[in-house]
Design a protein around this motif. Sequence first.
Motif, PDB file in Angstrom:
ATOM      1  N   GLU A  73       0.836  -1.009  -0.140  1.00 28.74           N
ATOM      2  CA  GLU A  73      -0.029  -0.128  -0.056  1.00 28.74           C
ATOM      3  C   GLU A  73       0.873   1.129   0.063  1.00 28.74           C
ATOM      4  OE1 GLU A  73      -2.699   0.030   3.208  1.00 28.74           O
ATOM      5  OE2 GLU A  73      -3.604  -1.780   2.687  1.00 28.74           O
ATOM      6  N   ARG A  74       2.038   1.040   0.871  1.00 27.42           N
ATOM      7  CA  ARG A  74       2.832   2.368   0.663  1.00 27.42           C
ATOM      8  C   ARG A  74       4.411   1.740   0.482  1.00 27.42           C
ATOM      9  NH1 ARG A  74       0.995   4.712   6.292  1.00 27.42           N
ATOM     10  NH2 ARG A  74       2.862   6.080   6.154  1.00 27.42           N
ATOM     11  N   LEU A  75       5.303   2.539   0.119  1.00 27.37           N
ATOM     12  CA  LEU A  75       6.677   2.244   0.054  1.00 27.37           C
ATOM     13  C   LEU A  75       7.625   2.654   1.118  1.00 27.37           C
ATOM     14  CD1 LEU A  75       7.036   2.920  -3.750  1.00 27.37           C
ATOM     15  CD2 LEU A  75       6.715   0.516  -2.644  1.00 27.37           C
ATOM     16  N   GLU A  76       7.185   3.086   2.174  1.00 29.62           N
ATOM     17  CA  GLU A  76       7.927   3.481   3.166  1.00 29.62           C
ATOM     18  C   GLU A  76       8.575   2.123   4.001  1.00 29.62           C
ATOM     19  OE1 GLU A  76       5.078   4.776   2.844  1.00 29.62           O
ATOM     20  OE2 GLU A  76       4.929   7.024   3.524  1.00 29.62           O
ATOM     21  N   GLY A 114       7.687  -4.353   2.678  1.00 26.23           N
ATOM     22  CA  GLY A 114       7.729  -5.741   2.547  1.00 26.23           C
ATOM     23  C   GLY A 114       6.424  -6.623   2.969  1.00 26.23           C
ATOM     24  N   LYS A 115       5.332  -5.893   3.425  1.00 26.06           N
ATOM     25  CA  LYS A 115       4.370  -6.420   3.967  1.00 26.06           C
ATOM     26  C   LYS A 115       3.692  -7.373   3.204  1.00 26.06           C
ATOM     27  CE  LYS A 115       2.227  -5.796   7.401  1.00 26.06           C
ATOM     28  NZ  LYS A 115       2.271  -6.676   8.676  1.00 26.06           N
ATOM     29  N   PRO A 116       3.321  -7.488   2.013  1.00 30.24           N
ATOM     30  CA  PRO A 116       2.622  -8.367   0.997  1.00 30.24           C
ATOM     31  C   PRO A 116       3.404  -9.668   1.345  1.00 30.24           C
ATOM     32  CG  PRO A 116       2.558  -6.394  -0.008  1.00 30.24           C
ATOM     33  CD  PRO A 116       3.677  -6.086   1.110  1.00 30.24           C
ATOM     34  N   MET A 117       4.937  -9.562   1.140  1.00 30.44           N
ATOM     35  CA  MET A 117       5.592 -10.857   1.369  1.00 30.44           C
ATOM     36  C   MET A 117       5.613 -11.446   2.747  1.00 30.44           C
ATOM     37  SD  MET A 117       9.056 -11.667   2.547  1.00 30.44           S
ATOM     38  CE  MET A 117       9.603  -9.993   2.605  1.00 30.44           C
ATOM     39  N   GLU A 118       5.782 -10.433   3.645  1.00 26.72           N
ATOM     40  CA  GLU A 118       5.757 -10.924   5.168  1.00 26.72           C
ATOM     41  C   GLU A 118       4.370 -11.535   5.335  1.00 26.72           C
ATOM     42  OE1 GLU A 118       7.012  -8.796   9.209  1.00 26.72           O
ATOM     43  OE2 GLU A 118       5.719  -7.661   7.895  1.00 26.72           O
ATOM     44  N   ASP A 119       3.271 -11.175   5.037  1.00 24.08           N
ATOM     45  CA  ASP A 119       1.806 -11.694   5.331  1.00 24.08           C
ATOM     46  C   ASP A 119       1.932 -13.268   4.624  1.00 24.08           C
ATOM     47  OD1 ASP A 119       1.102  -9.304   6.728  1.00 24.08           O
ATOM     48  OD2 ASP A 119       0.211  -8.381   5.199  1.00 24.08           O
ATOM     49  N   LEU A 120       2.271 -13.223   3.553  1.00 27.63           N
ATOM     50  CA  LEU A 120       2.372 -14.459   2.798  1.00 27.63           C
ATOM     51  C   LEU A 120       3.312 -15.538   3.226  1.00 27.63           C
ATOM     52  CD1 LEU A 120       1.442 -16.285   0.379  1.00 27.63           C
ATOM     53  CD2 LEU A 120       3.331 -15.346  -1.016  1.00 27.63           C
ATOM     54  N   VAL A 121       4.126 -15.131   3.688  1.00 25.51           N
ATOM     55  CA  VAL A 121       5.295 -16.056   4.272  1.00 25.51           C
ATOM     56  C   VAL A 121       4.671 -16.582   5.699  1.00 25.51           C
ATOM     57  CG1 VAL A 121       7.345 -16.494   5.385  1.00 25.51           C
ATOM     58  CG2 VAL A 121       7.288 -15.217   3.040  1.00 25.51           C
ATOM     59  N   PHE A 122       3.920 -15.719   6.390  1.00 22.91           N
ATOM     60  CA  PHE A 122       3.286 -16.115   7.572  1.00 22.91           C
ATOM     61  C   PHE A 122       1.978 -17.184   7.423  1.00 22.91           C
ATOM     62  CE2 PHE A 122       0.235 -15.704  10.942  1.00 22.91           C
ATOM     63  CZ  PHE A 122       1.073 -15.468  12.254  1.00 22.91           C
ATOM     64  N   LYS A 123       1.649 -17.049   6.597  1.00 26.81           N
ATOM     65  CA  LYS A 123       0.502 -18.070   6.179  1.00 26.81           C
ATOM     66  C   LYS A 123       1.172 -19.396   5.678  1.00 26.81           C
ATOM     67  CE  LYS A 123      -2.840 -14.556   4.779  1.00 26.81           C
ATOM     68  NZ  LYS A 123      -3.410 -13.933   3.563  1.00 26.81           N
ATOM     69  N   GLN A 173      10.235  -8.076  -4.944  1.00 23.30           N
ATOM     70  CA  GLN A 173      10.343  -6.971  -5.747  1.00 23.30           C
ATOM     71  C   GLN A 173       9.073  -6.036  -5.503  1.00 23.30           C
ATOM     72  OE1 GLN A 173      13.105  -6.489  -7.382  1.00 23.30           O
ATOM     73  NE2 GLN A 173      12.789  -4.540  -8.024  1.00 23.30           N
ATOM     74  N   ALA A 174       9.131  -4.959  -4.806  1.00 22.73           N
ATOM     75  CA  ALA A 174       8.219  -3.920  -4.277  1.00 22.73           C
ATOM     76  C   ALA A 174       7.652  -3.114  -5.602  1.00 22.73           C
ATOM     77  CB  ALA A 174       8.557  -3.076  -3.110  1.00 22.73           C
ATOM     78  N   GLU A 175       8.813  -2.733  -6.149  1.00 22.02           N
ATOM     79  CA  GLU A 175       8.640  -1.829  -7.385  1.00 22.02           C
ATOM     80  C   GLU A 175       9.560  -1.868  -8.145  1.00 22.02           C
ATOM     81  OE1 GLU A 175       8.811   2.578  -6.519  1.00 22.02           O
ATOM     82  OE2 GLU A 175      10.516   2.444  -5.237  1.00 22.02           O
ATOM     83  N   GLY A 176       9.485  -1.218  -9.478  1.00 21.46           N
ATOM     84  CA  GLY A 176      10.632  -1.341 -10.525  1.00 21.46           C
ATOM     85  C   GLY A 176      11.132  -2.868 -10.806  1.00 21.46           C
ATOM     86  N   SER A 177      12.190  -3.020 -11.396  1.00 20.29           N
ATOM     87  CA  SER A 177      12.571  -4.370 -11.936  1.00 20.29           C
ATOM     88  C   SER A 177      14.222  -4.516 -11.518  1.00 20.29           C
ATOM     89  CB  SER A 177      12.277  -4.453 -13.323  1.00 20.29           C
ATOM     90  OG  SER A 177      13.190  -3.489 -13.990  1.00 20.29           O
ATOM     91  N   VAL A 178      14.648  -5.742 -11.435  1.00 19.61           N
ATOM     92  CA  VAL A 178      15.980  -6.264 -11.056  1.00 19.61           C
ATOM     93  C   VAL A 178      16.156  -7.707 -11.624  1.00 19.61           C
ATOM     94  CG1 VAL A 178      15.624  -7.105  -8.906  1.00 19.61           C
ATOM     95  CG2 VAL A 178      17.772  -6.173  -9.383  1.00 19.61           C
TER      96      VAL A 178
END
Length: 256
Positions: free
Chosen positions: A60-63, A68-77, A135-140
Amino acid sequence: KGTGSMLGSLHRRRTPWMQDVKMPEFDAKTLAESVDAQVEFLETMVDPGIALITGVGTPERLEREFAGKPMEDLVFKIVGKLNQHPVRSTTYGVMRKTAESAKQGADYDMTNPLSMHTDHSVYQGTPGYLQFLYQAEGSVRSKVCDGLALAEYVREHHPEAYKLLTTVEMTHSSRNTLYTREGAPRSVYDQSTAPAPFELVHTHPIIQLDAEGHVEKVVQSETKRGVCALPYDVYEPFMEAYELWTQLCEDERFIK
């Protein structure tokens, strides 16, 4: 002896992979909701040991506290909480290619890709079982290689180097002041904030074997390696073996 694992039999049957390995893919929504998919994912983390998860979403925000919340929430599940850094307030690290953030990551050259390494090389008992890159934004371009494949190649083609890499202990260590006492990132040049120094030291062979002589794990990181932490009488032959190892880590035959 010690703690057993339901995945132990998979470890013993695991086969090394090279550049042409097929990358397994998982859907984030399915992983979050399906126990069967979670079991398949964990088994895949043994063999071949890599996977791509799609559909994780954007934050939702990049601060820092949200990036990393989307990744953190998924890993928790799937497996529960991520490892907590000893000082940092978040369970994940954030790397940004900006002038301001580069001040905080003073031990990294953001314009030059990191060499292949295992994360947490300075923690006793690590690297851990799972490592996630989000990857929260951009590409690498993220690269990965198989430590088992590298170890088996060295064992077959360079037996003397293999003996050194599996028996001579190397020390990785780190001491820094990159975080405040509240766990926020700081520049090492910032005199206006109080640092929270921490130091970690880990001594081990580059290739660690189990009691039966099988490859158990690989621990290696050029940015954390103690350059003089070797016995004098094996320094030169070991460094030759280590240079061979680091070159193989960057060899496109092994990189996915």
